[in-house]
Design an enzyme around this catalytic site. Structure first.
Site, mmCIF file in Angstrom:
data_model
loop_
_atom_site.group_PDB
_atom_site.id
_atom_site.type_symbol
_atom_site.label_atom_id
_atom_site.label_comp_id
_atom_site.label_asym_id
_atom_site.label_seq_id
_atom_site.Cartn_x
_atom_site.Cartn_y
_atom_site.Cartn_z
ATOM 1 N N SER B 41 29.174 37.295 -13.732
ATOM 2 C CA SER B 41 28.559 38.516 -13.220
ATOM 3 C C SER B 41 29.412 39.741 -13.539
ATOM 4 O O SER B 41 30.638 39.701 -13.446
ATOM 5 C CB SER B 41 28.390 38.397 -11.700
ATOM 6 O OG SER B 41 27.865 39.600 -11.186
ATOM 7 N N ASN B 89 39.526 46.227 -13.832
ATOM 8 C CA ASN B 89 38.318 47.030 -13.712
ATOM 9 C C ASN B 89 38.113 47.445 -12.277
ATOM 10 O O ASN B 89 38.462 46.728 -11.343
ATOM 11 C CB ASN B 89 37.091 46.278 -14.237
ATOM 12 C CG ASN B 89 36.436 45.432 -13.167
ATOM 13 O OD1 ASN B 89 35.678 45.938 -12.339
ATOM 14 N ND2 ASN B 89 36.750 44.146 -13.142
ATOM 15 N N ALA B 90 37.562 48.644 -12.142
ATOM 16 C CA ALA B 90 37.142 49.138 -10.826
ATOM 17 C C ALA B 90 35.824 49.864 -11.037
ATOM 18 O O ALA B 90 35.731 51.083 -10.929
ATOM 19 C CB ALA B 90 38.201 50.060 -10.232
ATOM 20 N N GLY B 92 32.994 49.445 -9.364
ATOM 21 C CA GLY B 92 32.416 49.895 -8.099
ATOM 22 C C GLY B 92 30.960 49.508 -7.930
ATOM 23 O O GLY B 92 30.186 50.229 -7.305
ATOM 24 N N ASN B 119 23.826 37.905 -8.572
ATOM 25 C CA ASN B 119 25.007 38.163 -7.764
ATOM 26 C C ASN B 119 24.635 39.204 -6.707
ATOM 27 O O ASN B 119 24.130 40.274 -7.027
ATOM 28 C CB ASN B 119 26.136 38.666 -8.671
ATOM 29 C CG ASN B 119 27.430 38.891 -7.934
ATOM 30 O OD1 ASN B 119 27.574 39.873 -7.206
ATOM 31 N ND2 ASN B 119 28.380 38.004 -8.131
ATOM 32 N N CYS B 150 34.381 41.283 -4.106
ATOM 33 C CA CYS B 150 34.566 42.446 -4.978
ATOM 34 C C CYS B 150 35.682 43.318 -4.417
ATOM 35 O O CYS B 150 35.573 43.815 -3.305
ATOM 36 C CB CYS B 150 33.288 43.268 -5.105
ATOM 37 S SG CYS B 150 33.571 44.757 -6.086
ATOM 38 N N GLY B 263 37.551 32.488 -15.069
ATOM 39 C CA GLY B 263 38.838 33.170 -14.988
ATOM 40 C C GLY B 263 39.550 33.001 -16.311
ATOM 41 O O GLY B 263 40.248 32.015 -16.515
ATOM 42 N N GLY B 285 33.678 35.709 -18.717
ATOM 43 C CA GLY B 285 33.650 37.112 -18.299
ATOM 44 C C GLY B 285 34.223 38.044 -19.341
ATOM 45 O O GLY B 285 33.543 38.472 -20.279
ATOM 46 N N THR B 286 35.499 38.337 -19.203
ATOM 47 C CA THR B 286 36.175 39.317 -20.058
ATOM 48 C C THR B 286 36.025 39.029 -21.547
ATOM 49 O O THR B 286 35.985 39.957 -22.361
ATOM 50 C CB THR B 286 37.665 39.377 -19.668
ATOM 51 O OG1 THR B 286 37.736 39.678 -18.275
ATOM 52 C CG2 THR B 286 38.418 40.437 -20.434
#
Lengths: 257, 325
Positions: B41, B89-90, B92, B119, B150, B263, B285-286
């Site tokens: 997500s 990351n942020a 938000g 999610n 989060c 992860g 993810g990344t």
């Protein structure tokens, strides 16, 4: 959309800590001035984020010059690439500078490493018969670059903060009436304070486009990392993605906080 | 189970007709997946952009961005920063709100025929419940993933994810209104992740997603300020893989729930390690930012790994590294 196999053709310094990298794509790609390439740097998973670098010159649909400042380990790695080496590149990505064929004269304003995307833009404008006048600003003489390339397509005014090259001052000081009057549109790329000043100075006088820069993640619109606040049609504001909604935005849509 | 869908096979597989077929099928909380690989997500938005890079029907599942009751504007920039072998990351939780997600985003994923996991994020139990209630009416949802981890918005859920009692409360409240399996996405920012996992298991969770990002920061020495406008952000990428593996390994042995492991997965062998640690499926993810085709590349690499190691079905790998074995 795809990854492009490219090879380094040439790489040289064009100013202090600034390199011009010529790449050649294996097959032709379509592009517009103002778009960027998203370049993988380093070996393995040491650097997980690609580096967005705007298109400076396009020799044809396969050969592109990218001009970038060496600021950290990732761009240092890129600066060490030599002719013949492969690069993992996405792009060109994003929305570039729209061209308006009816324009008689366009004003191009660039600051520092915001100058490179204006070079191909100037060529495309000239190609459609639009006269170009460029105002480019740098910190000092050692940072001045791409003036000849711009001069090949129109008049150029250079300003430096310390006066060591061109006129002393900032680009906004060089926006005298003889430069601004008669321009149908402006195009700008550079640091945020410069873009904010241009929005105030030129925004009411003529339509214009600004190319924004934000720290970028994916480059393809999924991570929402490179958000910049913009005005929405309903009078509100919303964060938009520099990578896919931009990097070029109509100047009136951008909010500079 | 025989794999009936030829699309689930790696592209390379068709080139080697004599190569043994690897059964990639997986199952999590009763949801059958044609392979165990899905995007994580927040690294895939709602899929539209990624559909320009590859056929999304090749994925095991699609996990869409954190969705809240009302639209969220997100944090001011800078929102991302690179770190050694990772990133912060942020964002938000920038998202258009659950109603628009149901009306505009989820129907666009229908043609791919892939289970969609939504999610769900919120700041109060009532908000989680309301989002889950609205999603229960959507025909386009296969499961929910409760984002109680989060780190990037105030009251963004992480307080639920670090307190076993609160995690249990929000889990059982959502279970009461949801007709879909509910995965709970656990935070690594805790002393005892097993206690959290057990608490949400008792509260009725159908599965676990782990891990979310680790809270971290970067400082710009020139400006003498945090790099991220938010100050802190969530660390992800290969740098967090050892932490994630350890947590999946611990939790999957302590609970009966299926685990979606994530992860720092960047290659097929990373996926193998998570399966061996006890994950039943994996999320990427990344790595999607390193390479837009990361998910499908990992499916192919996982297939090749199995073939090279004589593994006929990926599910044989689940928990292979557990001590008891």
């Amino acid at each position: 959309m795809r990854r492009v196999r490219v090879r380094v053709v040439d790489q040289h310094s064009v100013a202090r800590n600034v390199c011009r990298l010529w790449i050649e794509a294996e097959s032709p790609v379509s592009w517009t001035p103002g778009q960027f390439f998203h370049i993988r740097v380093g070996e393995g998973t040491e650097h997980v984020l690609r580096r967005p670098i705007s298109l400076c010159e396009a020799a044809d649909d396969r050969r592109f010059a990218l001009v970038y400042r060496v600021i950290g380990a990732g761009t240092r790695w890129l600066a060490d690439r030599r002719p013949g080496e492969p690069l993992d590149v996405l792009g060109p990505l994003g929305k570039g500078f729209p061209l308006h064929s009816g324009d008689r004269r366009a004003l191009l304003v660039g600051g520092g490493v915001g100058v490179p995307p204006l070079v191909q833009l100037a060529r495309e404008l000239r190609r459609q018969g639009t006269a170009v006048i460029s105002v480019v600003g740098f910190r000092e003489a050692a940072d001045v670059m791409l003036v000849e390339e711009l001069a090949a397509r129109g008049q150029v005014r250079v300003v430096t903060e310390d006066g060591s090259a061109g006129t002393r001052g900032r680009v906004t000081d060089a926006l005298t009436n003889d430069v601004v009057d008669g321009a149908d549109r402006f195009y700008a790329c550079g640091p945020t304070p410069m873009l904010r000043a241009l929005q105030e100075r030129l925004g009411r006088r003529m339509p214009g486009y600004v190319s924004l820069e934000e720290r970028m993640g994916c480059g393809i619109g999924v991570c929402m990392g490179c958000a910049h606040l913009c005005r929405t049609p309903d009078g509100g504001t919303a964060y938009r993605r520099v990578c896919t909604d931009g990097p070029v935005f109509p100047v009136e849509e951008v909010v500079f906080s | 189970m025989k794999d009936a869908d030829p699309r689930s096979k790696g592209k390379g597989q068709e080139l080697h007709h004599d190569a043994p077929v690897v059964d990639l099928s997986a199952e999590v909380a009763g949801i059958r997946l044609k392979n165990p690989v899905m995007p994580a997500s927040g690294c895939f938005s709602y899929g539209r952009e990624m559909a320009r890079w590859y056929d999304l029907s090749r994925l095991g599942a699609i996990v869409v961005k954190g969705t809240t009751l009302e639209a969220m504007p997100g944090n001011p920039p800078p929102r991302v920063a690179e770190t050694p072998a990772g990133m912060l990351n942020a964002i938000g939780l920038q998202n258009p709100g659950v109603d628009r997600v149901i009306a505009e985003e989820l129907p666009a994923l229908r043609p791919y025929g892939v289970p969609v996991i939504v999610n769900v994020a919120g700041s109060t139990v009532e908000e989680y419940v309301e989002v889950a209630r609205r999603l229960a009416a959507s025909p386009d949802v296969a499961a929910l993933e409760l984002n109680i981890s989060c780190p990037n918005v105030r009251c963004g859920g992480m307080h639920f994810g670090t307190d076993p009692a609160m995690a249990a409360e929000v889990t059982s409240a959502v279970k009461a209104v949801s007709r879909h399996p509910v995965f709970v996405k656990l935070s690594p920012n805790v002393t005892d992740v097993v206690a959290l996992a057990r608490a949400v298991e008792r509260a009725g969770a159908d599965g676990l997603s782990m891990i979310n990002t680790l809270v971290g920061m970067r400082i710009d020495p020139e400006r003498r300020r945090p790099v991220l406008a938010n100050g802190f952000g969530g660390l992800s990428g290969p740098a967090v893989k050892p932490v994630a593996l350890r947590m999946v390994y611990e939790v999957s042995q302590a609970v009966r729930l299926p685990v979606i492991g994530m992860g720092g997965i960047a290659g097929g062998e990373d996926a193998v390690e998570f399966l061996m640690a006890g994950a039943s499926a994996v999320a990427v993810g990344t790595a999607n930012f390193m390479n837009p085709t990361a998910c499908v590349d990992i499916i192919e690499e996982l297939t090749d790994w199995c073939r090279r190691h004589g593994v006929r079905a990926v599910r044989e790998l689940i928990g292979a590294a557990w001590r008891a074995k």
